[in-house]
Design a protein around this motif. Structure first.
Motif, mmCIF file in Angstrom:
data_model
loop_
_atom_site.group_PDB
_atom_site.id
_atom_site.type_symbol
_atom_site.label_atom_id
_atom_site.label_comp_id
_atom_site.label_asym_id
_atom_site.label_seq_id
_atom_site.Cartn_x
_atom_site.Cartn_y
_atom_site.Cartn_z
ATOM 1 N N GLY A 19 44.392 49.341 19.375
ATOM 2 C CA GLY A 19 44.678 47.930 19.619
ATOM 3 C C GLY A 19 45.627 47.690 20.780
ATOM 4 N N ASP A 20 46.418 48.708 21.143
ATOM 5 C CA ASP A 20 47.318 48.566 22.282
ATOM 6 C C ASP A 20 46.557 48.416 23.596
ATOM 7 N N PHE A 21 45.298 48.822 23.619
ATOM 8 C CA PHE A 21 44.474 48.697 24.818
ATOM 9 C C PHE A 21 43.608 47.445 24.795
ATOM 10 N N ALA A 22 43.715 46.629 23.759
ATOM 11 C CA ALA A 22 42.788 45.516 23.562
ATOM 12 C C ALA A 22 43.293 44.170 24.062
ATOM 13 N N ARG A 23 44.251 44.140 24.970
ATOM 14 C CA ARG A 23 44.706 42.853 25.538
ATOM 15 C C ARG A 23 43.721 42.348 26.588
ATOM 16 N N ASP A 24 43.095 43.263 27.314
ATOM 17 C CA ASP A 24 42.078 42.955 28.315
ATOM 18 C C ASP A 24 40.906 43.883 28.049
ATOM 19 N N VAL A 25 39.806 43.343 27.538
ATOM 20 C CA VAL A 25 38.656 44.156 27.141
ATOM 21 C C VAL A 25 37.463 43.793 28.017
ATOM 22 N N LEU A 26 36.916 44.793 28.703
ATOM 23 C CA LEU A 26 35.744 44.580 29.548
ATOM 24 C C LEU A 26 34.484 44.632 28.688
ATOM 25 N N VAL A 27 33.655 43.591 28.822
ATOM 26 C CA VAL A 27 32.458 43.451 27.999
ATOM 27 C C VAL A 27 31.261 43.067 28.870
ATOM 28 N N ARG A 28 30.069 43.075 28.266
ATOM 29 C CA ARG A 28 28.864 42.552 28.905
ATOM 30 C C ARG A 28 28.793 41.055 28.598
ATOM 31 N N CYS A 29 28.608 40.269 29.637
ATOM 32 C CA CYS A 29 28.512 38.824 29.465
ATOM 33 C C CYS A 29 27.281 38.493 28.624
ATOM 34 N N PRO A 30 27.431 37.642 27.596
ATOM 35 C CA PRO A 30 26.279 37.273 26.776
ATOM 36 C C PRO A 30 25.286 36.386 27.528
ATOM 37 N N ALA A 31 25.717 35.771 28.640
ATOM 38 C CA ALA A 31 24.837 34.879 29.395
ATOM 39 C C ALA A 31 24.040 35.617 30.471
ATOM 40 N N CYS A 32 24.703 36.504 31.240
ATOM 41 C CA CYS A 32 24.030 37.133 32.381
ATOM 42 C C CYS A 32 23.970 38.661 32.310
ATOM 43 N N GLY A 33 24.720 39.283 31.390
ATOM 44 C CA GLY A 33 24.704 40.743 31.260
ATOM 45 C C GLY A 33 25.610 41.476 32.214
ATOM 46 N N ASP A 34 26.317 40.758 33.083
ATOM 47 C CA ASP A 34 27.230 41.390 34.038
ATOM 48 C C ASP A 34 28.592 41.613 33.374
ATOM 49 N N ARG A 35 29.541 42.108 34.161
ATOM 50 C CA ARG A 35 30.878 42.443 33.649
ATOM 51 C C ARG A 35 31.682 41.171 33.391
ATOM 52 N N ALA A 36 32.242 41.100 32.203
ATOM 53 C CA ALA A 36 33.092 39.981 31.800
ATOM 54 C C ALA A 36 34.345 40.572 31.161
ATOM 55 N N ILE A 37 35.298 39.712 30.862
ATOM 56 C CA ILE A 37 36.542 40.175 30.239
ATOM 57 C C ILE A 37 36.876 39.276 29.064
ATOM 58 N N VAL A 38 37.393 39.897 28.014
ATOM 59 C CA VAL A 38 37.977 39.159 26.895
ATOM 60 C C VAL A 38 39.471 39.390 27.033
ATOM 61 N N ARG A 39 40.210 38.304 27.188
ATOM 62 C CA ARG A 39 41.637 38.402 27.515
ATOM 63 C C ARG A 39 42.438 37.456 26.649
ATOM 64 N N TRP A 40 43.650 37.876 26.411
ATOM 65 C CA TRP A 40 44.620 37.040 25.725
ATOM 66 C C TRP A 40 45.387 36.329 26.822
ATOM 67 N N PRO A 41 45.025 35.084 27.163
ATOM 68 C CA PRO A 41 45.633 34.418 28.313
ATOM 69 C C PRO A 41 47.147 34.279 28.177
ATOM 70 N N ALA A 42 47.851 34.569 29.263
ATOM 71 C CA ALA A 42 49.317 34.505 29.265
ATOM 72 C C ALA A 42 49.804 33.124 28.857
ATOM 73 N N GLU A 43 49.095 32.079 29.297
ATOM 74 C CA GLU A 43 49.552 30.725 28.985
ATOM 75 C C GLU A 43 49.259 30.327 27.544
ATOM 76 N N ALA A 44 48.516 31.150 26.828
ATOM 77 C CA ALA A 44 48.143 30.802 25.455
ATOM 78 C C ALA A 44 48.505 31.919 24.484
ATOM 79 N N ARG A 45 49.625 32.581 24.728
ATOM 80 C CA ARG A 45 49.989 33.713 23.865
ATOM 81 C C ARG A 45 50.062 33.307 22.399
ATOM 82 N N TRP A 46 50.688 32.198 22.126
ATOM 83 C CA TRP A 46 50.736 31.685 20.744
ATOM 84 C C TRP A 46 50.490 30.203 20.792
ATOM 85 N N ARG A 47 49.673 29.743 19.903
ATOM 86 C CA ARG A 47 49.408 28.322 19.848
ATOM 87 C C ARG A 47 50.640 27.594 19.345
ATOM 88 N N GLU A 48 50.716 26.328 19.686
ATOM 89 C CA GLU A 48 51.834 25.503 19.237
ATOM 90 C C GLU A 48 51.881 25.510 17.714
#
Length: 194
Positions: A19-48
């Motif tokens: 899980g320590d490596f799972a802050r930025d995860v490279l994935v296949r885009c479900p729309a086009c099949g190219d490289r995408a990222i699943v990220r924990w955006p810095a501006e949204a670390r915790w919701r209000e």
């Protein structure tokens, strides 16, 4: 966290979990099949209000973007822990699937597999193989039982598989865009295609 370094000689377990490596995860885009990222955006670390974090899917090629709010991830499979999309960095390796979340995860795997000596942390009061109290040792102790090194499948760590695993890691790394300042060598920029 920097894992790369003395690749091929000695590896000391940094006591990281997958899980320590799972802050930025490279994935296949479900729309086009190219490289995408699943990220924990810095501006949204915790919701209000202290709610669970928001994870964002973003495709570098088609621009697809989607958010999900979750505090639970499912780790340990060749899919991202949040959207459950196939990982970008996965390949067949001797009938098994070798996978990594990102370049840093590949660095960890490469350093571990290439090392001729692999050391794990000792717990207080233990003595290493060399007789040094509280130093690194080869013991299977409680302090390192949860580390990624201790939980990787045996086939990945076998000496007889070393060259094949390293070959697959190099092939996976070649699917990454050049890292900043790397003079064009693939290595893990999480940014846009060049």
């Amino acid at each position: 966290m920097s894992i790369r370094g003395d690749v091929g000689h000695r590896f000391r377990d940094p006591l990281v979990e997958v899980g320590d490596f799972a802050r930025d995860v490279l994935v296949r885009c479900p729309a086009c099949g190219d490289r995408a990222i699943v990220r924990w955006p810095a501006e949204a670390r915790w919701r209000e209000g202290g709610g669970p974090p928001r994870w964002r899917l973003f495709c570098f090629a088609c621009g697809k973007s989607k958010d999900i709010v979750t505090s639970a991830g499912a780790f340990g499979e060749p899919v991202d822990p949040y959207f459950r999309l196939p990982l970008w960095l996965q390949a067949n390796c001797g009938g098994k699937v070798l996978w990594a979340y990102n370049a840093e995860h590949l660095d960890f795997l490469e350093a571990l597999v290439a090392a001729r000596i692999r050391e794990r942390w000792a717990i207080f009061g233990t003595v290493s193989a060399e007789g040094t109290p509280g130093a690194y040792c080869y013991a299977n102790d409680t302090a390192s039982a949860m580390s990624l090194m201790s939980r990787l499948p045996g086939w990945l760590k076998l000496t007889k598989n070393r060259e094949q695993v390293l070959h697959v890691i190099r092939r996976l790394r070649s699917s990454l865009p050049p890292a900043p300042g790397s003079e064009g060598r693939p290595g893990g920029s999480l940014g846009r295609h060049g």
